[in-house]
Scaffold this active site. Structure first.
Site, short mmCIF file in Angstrom:
data_model
loop_
_atom_site.label_atom_id
_atom_site.label_comp_id
_atom_site.label_asym_id
_atom_site.label_seq_id
_atom_site.Cartn_x
_atom_site.Cartn_y
_atom_site.Cartn_z
N HIS A 209 -6.07 0.43 2.84
CA HIS A 209 -4.96 0.88 3.69
C HIS A 209 -4.81 2.41 3.69
CE1 HIS A 209 -2.94 -2.59 5.37
NE2 HIS A 209 -2.79 -3.19 4.20
N ASP B 121 8.77 -9.78 10.02
CA ASP B 121 8.25 -10.31 8.75
C ASP B 121 7.49 -11.61 8.96
OD1 ASP B 121 8.92 -8.39 6.95
OD2 ASP B 121 10.85 -9.27 6.41
N HIS C 164 -8.15 -4.10 -0.99
CA HIS C 164 -7.33 -4.21 0.22
C HIS C 164 -6.29 -3.08 0.28
CE1 HIS C 164 -5.26 -6.47 3.47
NE2 HIS C 164 -4.21 -5.84 2.98
N GLU C 165 -5.51 -2.95 -0.78
CA GLU C 165 -4.44 -1.94 -0.74
C GLU C 165 -5.03 -0.53 -0.67
OE1 GLU C 165 -1.87 -3.28 0.06
OE2 GLU C 165 -2.18 -5.30 -0.76
N GLU D 118 -3.64 -4.57 9.29
CA GLU D 118 -4.10 -5.60 8.35
C GLU D 118 -5.51 -6.12 8.67
OE1 GLU D 118 -2.64 -5.86 5.68
OE2 GLU D 118 -0.63 -5.08 6.10
N GLU E 254 0.81 -1.23 0.00
CA GLU E 254 0.00 0.00 0.00
C GLU E 254 0.84 1.28 0.00
OE1 GLU E 254 0.41 -2.29 2.36
OE2 GLU E 254 0.28 -1.47 4.39
N TYR F 196 -4.68 -10.72 9.90
CA TYR F 196 -5.64 -10.40 8.84
C TYR F 196 -7.04 -10.91 9.19
CZ TYR F 196 -1.78 -9.25 5.65
OH TYR F 196 -0.69 -8.69 5.06
N1 BES Z 1 1.04 -4.46 3.79
C1 BES Z 1 0.80 -5.74 3.24
C2 BES Z 1 2.05 -6.45 2.78
C3 BES Z 1 3.07 -6.72 3.86
C4 BES Z 1 2.69 -6.97 5.17
C5 BES Z 1 4.41 -6.72 3.54
C6 BES Z 1 3.66 -7.19 6.14
C7 BES Z 1 5.36 -6.94 4.50
C8 BES Z 1 4.98 -7.18 5.82
C9 BES Z 1 -0.21 -5.68 2.09
O1 BES Z 1 -1.20 -4.73 2.27
C10 BES Z 1 -0.92 -7.00 2.05
O2 BES Z 1 -1.59 -7.32 3.00
N2 BES Z 1 -0.75 -7.74 0.98
C11 BES Z 1 -1.44 -9.00 0.77
C12 BES Z 1 -2.66 -8.72 -0.03
C13 BES Z 1 -3.87 -9.50 0.31
C14 BES Z 1 -4.16 -9.65 1.74
C15 BES Z 1 -5.09 -9.03 -0.44
C16 BES Z 1 -0.52 -9.93 0.02
O3 BES Z 1 0.58 -9.50 -0.36
O4 BES Z 1 -0.86 -11.09 -0.19
ZN ZN Z 2 -2.48 -5.27 3.85
#
Ligand code: BES
Ligand code: ZN
Length: 664
Positions: free
Chosen positions: A330, A405, A326-327, A349, A302, A413
């Protein structure tokens, strides 16, 4: 369909490479930061923002594809909160620091002494700068490493167009420090500007005010006038062109990807308008999207004003655009109101997954939103059966999350969203929607922790509307492991049809009539595959394959579930397609289930190693770290002989579609 994007192995190996600064004396050990005056201490940062905080960052960077480096200066405007403080502590990883200067108050710069501490495998190196004068501005001259964990540099052969090189950043959770020395904690927010030079034939974009009409000339300037946390710093460069969706939204992509991306994401403006109607104005000016090469390790990121996206969601029928919802969500939950440390990841999340589902309901109907909910809750139940209870509470205790991470995505989520769905159901949308809208307003451009949310909700929901939710019910969601007994059910009517079709086929080998399956979308196929027994016979798999062509599918959501089933069942017919899939895509969520399944047998592990060797040059450092960890820790059992046709493997009925909270 978002489980397990984060519950992945450490990046320890990739972060081990120490870097040395020529004129800096490394200190003996990378000690934990000392407690500061701030209410919130982020255990994943060396910064002490209670003493001094960055309020503005100015970057002057040269982007060089030949050396795979960013080099230049970062200049910070500082707010000295503690008048006795004499050091500025910054986070860094794999950076070469050339010099550090402080402004002399007369328009000039004077050298400052600094130390780069020994490397901590997760946190990187603490950069301590002596600032006895508490300078209003400090400037660091530095260079990134070609192995920077937050950047990927791609050869032209790894792009769609094959003509120009490509690079992009992924800063969340703590990788911004690998390309800018920073107070790399979401509890610090600052504005930024950047001047970036590059070869003139590539376009450079950042998480800032990208101009849709910018011309490629190798000289780019950016401004982000709203205060953002460091994990939202982003940069990308390549053969990028723009096409509009609406006056405030459009897509950046390699030219050959542009038209199909715009088609797939054409509902974006309606999504923005829907979110605004629910939660108040979109506050970031433009909302553009950048389609990255398939090695992007996530589905989406995001980055403010410029969401970064995997191309794997472009499947032609918009069935995976909940990623955009989703993005975009955010922009309220995360970018506007931000968690103050990764311990509170659910505030970003979980809220975002909730808002995402509301947007999907408005645009594509309740049935679509319900199907997505059921898939996610089934995944949560699977994950909770395996992960440590300490990782199942929304509010993570200090010290539990070693590598940020690696938080459990089922928890942050799905359980996070489920909590808000519980509150919504109890209070009703007429009360809960205005509550959330006011929450985003109240904490706009601030970073908060779970306690601050809980205090706010207790005042503005629990106390305001008594006898609806008890404090014990509320607290159970935040602090207890597992799924609280108050969790509302999710049901998806269309999955009832899928369940009947699956059970009928398992009992009689009769596949459902094409008239039924022709109407199935990604979610129905995902549910069909996910609810199958652990293993099938080779004949059963072949029957499904010849009817539906799962092997070789371009739909990553189907592939990530089908290939592990073929591996578990010893259906080696799929091996060539598996190898191609693992080499084509670098998105961790999509490929890790297959690597994990392969690592369980000797023959599978041999295939995994072989494929990884070939795929590695194209993988992002984050993905390489995850795959390497699976291969290094594999304990393969001897390869099983596939189940013979006459004796179908497990025939136990799969879990039913409706999800219910298990008794605690
Ligand atoms: N912000 C996250 C990606 C992220 C979270 C990167 C934690 C590093 C550490 C992003 O918004 C996300 O949740 N991406 C998901 C999308 C999905 C839930 C629709 C993904 O990458 O799968
Ligand atoms: Zn996210």
């Amino acid at each position: 369909m978002r489980a397990s994007i984060l519950a992945l192995p450490l990046l320890a190996t990739l972060m081990m490479t120490a870097c040395k600064s020529e004129d800096a004396t490394p200190v003996a050990s990378a000690a934990k930061p000392t407690p500061t005056q701030t209410a919130v201490v982020d255990e994943h940062s060396y910064a002490e923002p209670g003493k001094v905080a960055i309020t503005d960052l100015a970057l002057e960077l040269a982007l060089d594809f030949d050396t795979k480096t960013l080099a230049g200066t970062a200049t910070y405007a500082l707010d000295w909160k503690d008048k006795a403080a004499t050091v500025l502590l910054l986070d860094s990883r794999d950076l070469s620091i050339d010099k550090v200067e402080g402004d002399d108050g007369k328009g000039g710069w004077a050298p400052l002494t600094f130390k780069l501490a020994a490397v901590d495998p997760i946190l990187g190196s603490k950069l301590s700068i002596d600032t006895p004068q508490r300078n209003a501005q400090v400037r660091v001259t530095y260079r990134t490493s070609p192995q920077a964990s937050g950047l990927q540099w791609l050869e032209p052969s790894m792009t769609e167009g094959k003509q120009l090189p490509f690079m992009f950043s992924q800063s969340q959770q703590i990788h911004a420090r690998s390309w800018v020395p920073l107070q790399d904690t979401p509890s610090v927010r600052y504005t930024y500007t950047a001047h970036v030079t590059s070869r003139p034939d590539v376009m450079v974009l950042m998480s800032a005010d990208n101009d849709p009409n910018a011309i490629r000339d190798g000289d780019y300037t950016f401004k982000m006038p709203q205060k953002i946390p460091s994990y939202l710093m982003a940069i990308a460069a390549g053969d990028l062109a723009f096409k509009r969706i609406s006056d405030r939204s459009g897509v950046w992509a390699e030219p050959t990807m542009l038209d199909k991306s715009v088609k797939e994401f054409e509902d974006t403006e309606r999504m923005i308008a829907t979110a605004e109607a629910l939660y108040g104005p979109y506050r970031w000016d433009r909302y553009d999207m950048l389609v990255l090469p398939p090695s992007f390790p996530y589905g989406g990121m995001e980055n403010p004003r410029l969401t970064f996206l995997t191309p794997t969601v472009i499947v032609g029928d918009k069935t995976l655009v909940s990623l955009i919802a989703h993005e975009l969500a955010h922009s309220w939950s995360g970018n506007l109101v931000t968690f103050s440390s990764a311990k509170d990841a659910w505030l970003n999340e979980g809220f975002t997954s909730y808002v995402e589902n509301r947007i999907i309901e408005v645009l594509y109907g309740k049935e679509q939103a319900d199907m997505e909910n059921v898939i996610e809750r089934n995944e949560l139940k699977k994950e909770f059966a395996e992960i440590d209870p300490s990782l199942q509470a929304l509010a993570t205790k200090p010290g539990v999350l070693k590598d940020p991470d690696n938080s459990s995505s089922a928890t942050v989520y799905t359980k996070g969203a489920w909590f808000l769905q519980f509150l919504e159901q109890r209070y009703g949308r007429d009360k809960f929607d205005p509550f959330l809208r006011e929450y985003f307003n109240h904490f706009a451009f601030q970073s908060i922790d779970t306690q601050q949310f809980a205090d706010y909700a207790k005042k503005n929901l629990l106390a305001k509307y008594p006898n609806v939710v008890t404090p014990a019910e509320f607290n159970a969601w935040l602090y207890d492991p597992g799924i609280p007994p108050t969790a509302p059910l999710a049901q998806a009517r269309r999955f009832g049809v899928v369940d009947s079709a699956r059970l009928a086929w398992l009992g009689s080998q009769q596949l459902p009539p094409a008239a039924i399956t022709d109407a199935w979308t990604t979610q129905e196929w995902v549910h069909f595959i996910e609810s199958l027994p652990e293993t099938l016979t080779l004949e059963q798999l072949a029957q499904l394959d010849s009817a539906y062509g799962f092997t070789g599918t371009m739909n990553g959501e189907i592939a990530q579930r089908w290939y592990p089933l073929t591996v578990r069942s010893g259906y080696t017919n799929a091996n060539d397609a598996i190898a191609a899939f693992l080499q084509r895509i670098g998105r961790r969520k999509l490929i890790m289930p297959t690597y994990n399944a392969l690592a369980k047998t000797e023959a599978g592990l041999a295939l995994a190693k072989d494929v990884f060797e070939k795929a590695k040059p194209g993988y992002h450092p984050i993905t390489t770290g995850s795959v390497q960890e699976v291969i290094d820790t594999a304990k393969p059992a001897p390869t099983p002989v596939a189940a013979p046709a006459a004796e179908p493997a497990v025939l136990a009925p799969a879990p039913a579609a409706p999800t219910a909270a298990p008794a605690k």
